[in-house]
Design an enzyme around this catalytic site. Structure first.
Site, PDB file in Angstrom:
ATOM      1  N   ASN A 119       0.796  -1.222   0.000  1.00 45.74           N
ATOM      2  CA  ASN A 119       0.000   0.000   0.000  1.00 45.74           C
ATOM      3  C   ASN A 119       0.828   1.272   0.000  1.00 45.74           C
ATOM      4  O   ASN A 119       0.318   2.347  -0.296  1.00 45.74           O
ATOM      5  CB  ASN A 119      -0.956   0.006   1.209  1.00 45.74           C
ATOM      6  CG  ASN A 119      -0.262  -0.356   2.493  1.00 45.74           C
ATOM      7  OD1 ASN A 119       0.317  -1.435   2.622  1.00 45.74           O
ATOM      8  ND2 ASN A 119      -0.292   0.535   3.454  1.00 45.74           N
ATOM      9  N   CYS A 151      -3.933   4.769   7.669  1.00 47.48           N
ATOM     10  CA  CYS A 151      -4.253   4.360   9.037  1.00 47.48           C
ATOM     11  C   CYS A 151      -3.175   4.771  10.020  1.00 47.48           C
ATOM     12  O   CYS A 151      -3.413   4.844  11.204  1.00 47.48           O
ATOM     13  CB  CYS A 151      -4.473   2.858   9.088  1.00 47.48           C
ATOM     14  SG  CYS A 151      -3.122   1.998   8.369  1.00 47.48           S
TER      15      CYS A 151
HETATM   16  N1  PLP Z   1      -4.428  -4.098   3.757  1.00 49.74           N
HETATM   17  C1  PLP Z   1      -3.922  -3.154   2.963  1.00 49.74           C
HETATM   18  C2  PLP Z   1      -2.804  -3.513   2.042  1.00 49.74           C
HETATM   19  C3  PLP Z   1      -4.428  -1.863   2.992  1.00 49.74           C
HETATM   20  O1  PLP Z   1      -3.905  -0.923   2.197  1.00 49.74           O
HETATM   21  C4  PLP Z   1      -5.494  -1.572   3.881  1.00 49.74           C
HETATM   22  C5  PLP Z   1      -6.024  -0.206   3.980  1.00 49.74           C
HETATM   23  O2  PLP Z   1      -5.361   0.756   3.714  1.00 49.74           O
HETATM   24  C6  PLP Z   1      -5.994  -2.602   4.685  1.00 49.74           C
HETATM   25  C7  PLP Z   1      -5.441  -3.862   4.597  1.00 49.74           C
HETATM   26  C8  PLP Z   1      -7.118  -2.365   5.642  1.00 49.74           C
HETATM   27  O3  PLP Z   1      -8.343  -2.297   4.951  1.00 49.74           O
HETATM   28  P1  PLP Z   1      -9.579  -1.527   5.593  1.00 49.74           P
HETATM   29  O4  PLP Z   1      -9.288  -0.066   5.499  1.00 49.74           O
HETATM   30  O5  PLP Z   1     -10.746  -1.945   4.749  1.00 49.74           O
HETATM   31  O6  PLP Z   1      -9.710  -1.990   6.992  1.00 49.74           O
END
Ligand code: PLP
Length: 392
Positions: A156, A335
């Site tokens: 990400n 996040c």
């Molecule tokens: N995994 C990856 C690679 C992400 O980029 C994200 C969110 O940015 C998540 C998991 C978490 O997903 P969610 O925002 O739907 O909880």
């Protein structure tokens, strides 16, 4: 506003909003209710389940299950804890088993893995220098004690695409009963893959990265995992989602998720084409800014995600400066954006702490235009010059 933070979240499409509104106003009954109105809601739920399954390239319904969750985070937690807790094997050499993850995982995999570590599991983090999964490390460390591996398909923060299939091959040849999970939140609907093509037993997806609503995601598990009971629930309650994730399903969210998938499927080629062109424009425009370095993964990557390191300007300073010009980018994953810590994924990529502190993530989607890229390059050039002047 020029929105270049699509890895954080995306704008829900008009069709998604309509599908969600219809589910809120028309089919609002509980899909578990046995009356007619409940049946109508259940039809939407079942149809959405098929839509997610099809989008994952799962040919036959009998090949696996979709478990709807509150998003990618919950689906990842369910995969990590659900598999680890299902493996009730006796301690060996003081360890309850080996868990392998990449060192660039999202916190929703990395943090649960750390919890397992504190519970007596051995967690091995596979290096991802320059955005490439270190298969030699896996060859060296994978033994029959590996119970679970979680490797994201696309990172990400850097957009790097990891070779999940080769990793799974190596892990399963050392430990045939190991469960391999792939966090495909960023890759879903941006590249073609299926659980079978990744040799993954479990796959996480999330709606809000593909123009769907926030707070909805899913974990796919193969029928083999179901049959061999290699995943247990982590939440307990009623019988929803075959008791693997109890709680009344978020039907409006799920309806929106399915609509987002239908649109992304119909426009898949167009969206890929747009992103490839935008990436070429961005590489060229940002490449002209001599002080900015593009942290391009050495092998495969998603064209929409660009990580850049600035000339000794803190990410937050540039982020605020760009925000003042109406341009939205981010300093890392959304996040952790409000927490003052250095990005693990960028350190894993090979950046120093100082470089990671001065890096930005620019993430495009099919709604962006070449004008957005040009405006970003111009603003970055102007702000680099201004901020460097102030520092002197
Ligand atoms: N995994 C990856 C690679 C992400 O980029 C994200 C969110 O940015 C998540 C998991 C978490 O997903 P969610 O925002 O739907 O909880």
């Amino acid at each position: 506003m020029i929105y270049l933070d699509n890895s954080a979240t995306t704008r829900p499409s008009d069709g998604v909003v309509r599908a969600m509104t219809a589910a809120l106003t028309d089919t609002w009954a509980n899909p578990s209710s046995v009356h007619g109105a409940g049946g109508e809601a259940k039809r939407i739920l079942d149809s959405a389940r098929d839509t997610v399954m099809n989008a994952l390239g799962v040919k036959r319904k009998s090949d696996g299950r979709i478990i709807f969750t509150s998003g990618g985070t919950e689906a990842n937690n369910l995969a990590v804890f659900g598999v680890a807790r299902a493996k009730n094997r006796p301690s060996k050499n003081g360890s309850r088993g080996i868990v392998m993850i990449s060192d660039g995982e999202h916190p929703s995999v990395d943090n649960p893995a750390s919890v397992l570590e504190s519970e007596g599991f051995t967690v091995l983090r596979i290096p991802t220098k320059n955005g490439v999964l270190d298969l030699d490390f896996i060859k060296e460390h994978a033994t029959s004690d590996v119970i679970f591996a979680s490797i994201m398909l696309a990172n990400n923060e850097t957009g790097a695409v990891y070779d999940v299939r080769s990793a799974s091959d190596i892990i399963k040849s050392a430990s045939p009963s190991a469960v391999v999970h792939a966090d495909c939140v960023q890759a879903f609907m941006k590249m073609k893959f299926s659980p079978a093509s990744l040799k993954a037993d479990a796959v996480t997806v999330s709606a809000h990265k593909i123009c769907g609503p926030k707070g909805v995601g899913a974990l796919f598990i193969t029928e083999e995992i179901v049959r061999t009971k290699r995943l247990v629930p982590t939440v307990f309650g009623g019988g929803q989602e075959e008791m693997r994730r109890p709680g009344t399903e978020n039907l409006p969210g799920i309806a929106g998720f399915a609509q987002a998938i239908r649109e992304a499927t119909a426009e898949f080629d167009m969206r890929c084409d747009t992103l490839n062109k935008l990436r070429a424009e961005a590489d060229s425009a940002l490449g002209k800014l001599s002080e900015i370095r593009i942290n391009k993964p050495a092998e495969k990557y998603l064209p929409g995600v660009i990580n850049v390191t600035l000339p000794k300007i803190k990410s937050e300073t540039m982020l605020n400066a760009l925000s003042g010009r109406g341009i939205c980018v981010s300093a890392g994953s959304a996040c952790s954006a409000r927490q003052a810590h250095v990005s693990r994924a960028l350190l894993a990529f090979g950046l120093t702490k100082d470089e990671a502190d001065c890096s930005l993530r620019i993430s495009m989607n099919h709604e962006n235009t070449p004008a957005d890229v040009a405006a970003l390059a111009e603003a970055l050039a102007a702000e680099c010059a201004r901020l460097q002047r102030i520092r002197r």
